[in-house]
Design an enzyme around this catalytic site. Structure first.
Site, short mmCIF file in Angstrom:
data_model
loop_
_atom_site.label_atom_id
_atom_site.label_comp_id
_atom_site.label_asym_id
_atom_site.label_seq_id
_atom_site.Cartn_x
_atom_site.Cartn_y
_atom_site.Cartn_z
NE ARG A 93 -1.53 -2.17 3.36
CZ ARG A 93 -1.94 -2.79 4.02
NH1 ARG A 93 -2.75 -2.33 5.32
NH2 ARG A 93 -2.29 -3.95 3.74
CG ASP A 98 -3.87 0.57 10.72
OD1 ASP A 98 -4.96 0.76 10.02
OD2 ASP A 98 -2.89 -0.14 10.84
#
Length: 166
Positions: A93, A98
């Site tokens: 990615r 997060d």
């Protein structure tokens, strides 16, 4: 205001540039970075047949709900070229952001779990978090981040590559 810890990661292209772009957008949209860890180069977790990641933990103080923060993060990931593939969870990615902790909030919905449910299993999250908040208490386990790192069974390599870059 809630104290929030976010984990940034990138393993595509110019990884440090993706992290810097994410830092800038987060600062613009949720507020200034209060504390930042060093950059850590980490082996991929889940699918090991991909490039190494650069990870970093950032601390913010936000005046948003957890859901509003998540929506902001998802928008930033899209702006930076993140393509989510539901059939391939641990793939490469450009940027991954997060939510590790949101104050002492404990919640689990279909879209969001706080604190991050696998934080204790992931050395790549714990190493940078311990650097900036070793004594932070996990609201469920009541362990500090240092205690969680000491108990972490993840043996994938994590190496500091750059001191506090922000």
């Amino acid at each position: 205001m809630e104290r929030v810890f976010l984990l940034l990661g990138s393993n595509q292209g110019k990884r440090e540039e993706f992290l810097r772009s994410a830092q800038l957008r987060l600062s613009e949209k949720i507020g200034p970075i209060r504390v930042s860890s060093s950059y850590f180069e980490t082996a991929p977790w889940g699918d090991t047949n991909q490039a190494d990641f650069i990870n970093q933990v950032l601390q913010f103080e936000v005046n948003l709900s957890p859901e509003e923060l998540l929506e902001t993060i998802l928008d930033i990931e899209i702006e930076l070229g993140r393509v989510r593939n539901s059939s391939f969870r641990y793939g490469s990615r450009s940027i991954d952001i997060d939510i590790l902790y949101f104050g002492a909030v404990i919640m689990e919905t279909e879209k969001l779990a706080i604190p991050h449910p696998r934080i204790g299993e992931r050395r790549f999250a714990l190493e940078p978090l311990v650097e900036i908040a070793a004594d932070l208490i996990h609201p469920k386990t009541k362990l500090t981040q240092q205690e969680m790192l000491d108990r972490c069974e993840d043996l994938l390599p994590v190496k500091k590559i750059k001191g506090n870059p922000v």
